[in-house]
Design an enzyme around this catalytic site. Structure first.
Site, mmCIF file in Angstrom:
data_model
loop_
_atom_site.group_PDB
_atom_site.id
_atom_site.type_symbol
_atom_site.label_atom_id
_atom_site.label_comp_id
_atom_site.label_asym_id
_atom_site.label_seq_id
_atom_site.Cartn_x
_atom_site.Cartn_y
_atom_site.Cartn_z
ATOM 1 N N LEU A 37 0.861 -1.174 0.000
ATOM 2 C CA LEU A 37 0.000 0.000 0.000
ATOM 3 C C LEU A 37 0.900 1.227 0.000
ATOM 4 C CD1 LEU A 37 -2.643 -0.948 2.742
ATOM 5 C CD2 LEU A 37 -3.041 -0.861 0.285
ATOM 6 N N ASP A 38 0.512 2.261 -0.741
ATOM 7 C CA ASP A 38 1.264 3.510 -0.711
ATOM 8 C C ASP A 38 1.355 4.038 0.711
ATOM 9 O OD1 ASP A 38 1.881 3.682 -3.336
ATOM 10 O OD2 ASP A 38 0.462 5.265 -3.835
ATOM 11 N N ALA A 39 2.393 4.793 0.988
ATOM 12 C CA ALA A 39 2.543 5.380 2.320
ATOM 13 C C ALA A 39 1.345 6.241 2.685
ATOM 14 C CB ALA A 39 3.827 6.210 2.383
#
Length: 431
Positions: free
Chosen positions: A134-136
């Site tokens: 997951l993106d930050a």
């Protein structure tokens, strides 16, 4: 920010991306690489920030800014939604990186530090391994393998798109699916504009951090296996509705439930397993009614088919965005990079807090990152072969923002009404 060591006189004339690539070919071997830093407002032309349309003449000073790295919060522990000896499903907070940098601020660092119980299995991994990313800037459920066999099986499920996920998002504006239209030109406008990097993202969106190769909706790796819309129906509707949460389930008084969806949204096609055929399309994309209240966003990304399931959960008042925000449930069918964010932007209703794909910085509210969270995941358990469903509640920051914006809207409405009454009273007195 400060000026990095890269700098020099322009070696050619033309638009900034072309000149930057021609002047520093080793640093910017492609136009895409040049445009990427320009979009982040990181290139100066004679001391002023340039954009993609800036015209440069030979001899002008070009300099690259070095951004100050934004640190994510420290991760002392991870909320565990499900765990057994083979795997776990944990909640990754928004703003936390998956890998790299200070291990005290990453998911893998927390896993390495003992966030999960050790596995007694003979093939237990030295440390738990996330099987997707997951993106930050995005929070939500993350599937983690604890054994070698589970890691292999789960990775295969993700690669073959046999994992069903549901995200919640807040959109800017009031999305009425039966009148909305997908328009790829909105994304093209984003690609062509100069400045516009997201101030809410903790890390560089284009930073392909090393780690797992498994594809996921909000990650970097592209989907390997092509799927068509018929595959989507078989994959997502395994004897259940694709979405299980309603506006009432959220328990938010500021949320207005959408009108009851009926099959009248389109003409039922007997050969389509109960789906409806109404659609609104524009510029190579479409928004099609799949079942009452559930729509399919169809817009190719990266030159390949790309589908997202969408359901409107409710509307809330806001002083901006035309007076509204929309809470939606989203389920990715394919796994393109930033698929959900791009599809919502193409609809004309960018996700709140997403400064990357929004056409203006009006989508920034507060300092709580992008309002996109993975709340549900279904997959086949690698050991029991049973269908496992794990879910968490919508994060508090969603309802907090809805309530705050609703209260602000009410205050502004009250002020406007008082001013109108005062103007009316003054007009009567003059008569």
């Amino acid at each position: 920010m400060h000026v990095s060591g890269l700098g020099g006189a322009a070696a050619a004339a033309g638009k900034l991306p072309d000149v930057l690539s021609a002047t520093f070919p080793e640093t910017f071997p492609t136009l895409s690489a040049a445009r990427r830093v320009i979009r982040k407002d990181l290139v100066l032309v004679d001391g002023a920030i340039g954009n993609g349309n800036t015209q440069v003449v030979p001899g002008q000073l070009l300099q690259q800014l070095q951004p100050v790295a934004k640190k994510g919060p420290r991760v002392t522990s991870l909320e565990v939604a499900y765990e057994d000896e083979y795997l776990a499903v944990v909640h990754k907070p928004w703003g936390v990186k998956m890998y790299g940098g200070d291990p005290r601020r990453t998911v893998t660092g927390a896993l390495r530090a003992g966030a999960l119980q050790p596995s007694p299995s003979p093939d237990a991994l030295p440390e738990p391994k996330p099987v997707h990313r997951l993106d930050a800037a995005v929070g939500g459920l993350l599937v983690v393998a604890k054994t070698a066999a589970a890691a292999t099986a789960l990775s295969t499920e993700f690669e073959e798109r046999r994992v069903h996920k549901v995200y919640h998002a807040l959109l800017s504006g009031r999305l009425e699916p039966h009148t909305a239209a997908v328009d790829a030109a909105r994304l093209q406008a984003w690609q062509q504009r100069g400045p516009g990097s997201s101030s809410s993202d903790i890390t560089d969106d284009d930073d392909d951090e090393p780690g797992n190769s498994t594809s996921d909706t909000e990650e970097q790796e592209p989907l390997q296996q092509q799927l068509c819309l018929e595959d989507l129906l078989q994959l997502q509707l395994r004897g259940q509705a694709p979405f299980t949460v309603t506006a009432a389930d959220l328990g938010d008084a500021s949320l207005e439930a959408p009108a009851a969806a009926t099959a009248a949204a389109g003409t039922t096609d007997p050969a389509s397993n109960g789906t409806t055929s109404s659609s609104s399309s524009s510029n190579s994309g479409s928004l099609t009614s799949l079942t009452p209240g559930v729509y399919v966003v169809d817009l190719p990304l990266e030159g390949r088919p790309c589908y997202t399931l969408l359901q409107v959960l409710g509307y809330s008042r806001c002083p901006r965005f035309g007076g509204w925000m929309t809470t939606v449930a989203l389920s990715p069918v394919t796994g393109r990079k930033h698929q959900l964010r791009q599809h919502m932007a193409a609809l004309g209703y960018p996700i709140v807090g997403d400064g990357k794909y929004a056409l203006s910085k009006e989508e920034h509210i507060g300092n709580q990152g992008i309002y996109l969270e993975s709340l549900e995941v279904w997959f086949t358990h690698p050991a029991t072969q049973q269908f496992l469903h794990t879910s968490i509640r919508e994060p508090q920051r969603f309802s907090t923002l809805r309530e705050q914006q609703n209260n602000r809207w009410k205050k502004l409405q009250a002020i406007a009404e008082r001013e109108q009454q005062q103007e009316g009273a003054e007009g009567t007195a003059l008569e």
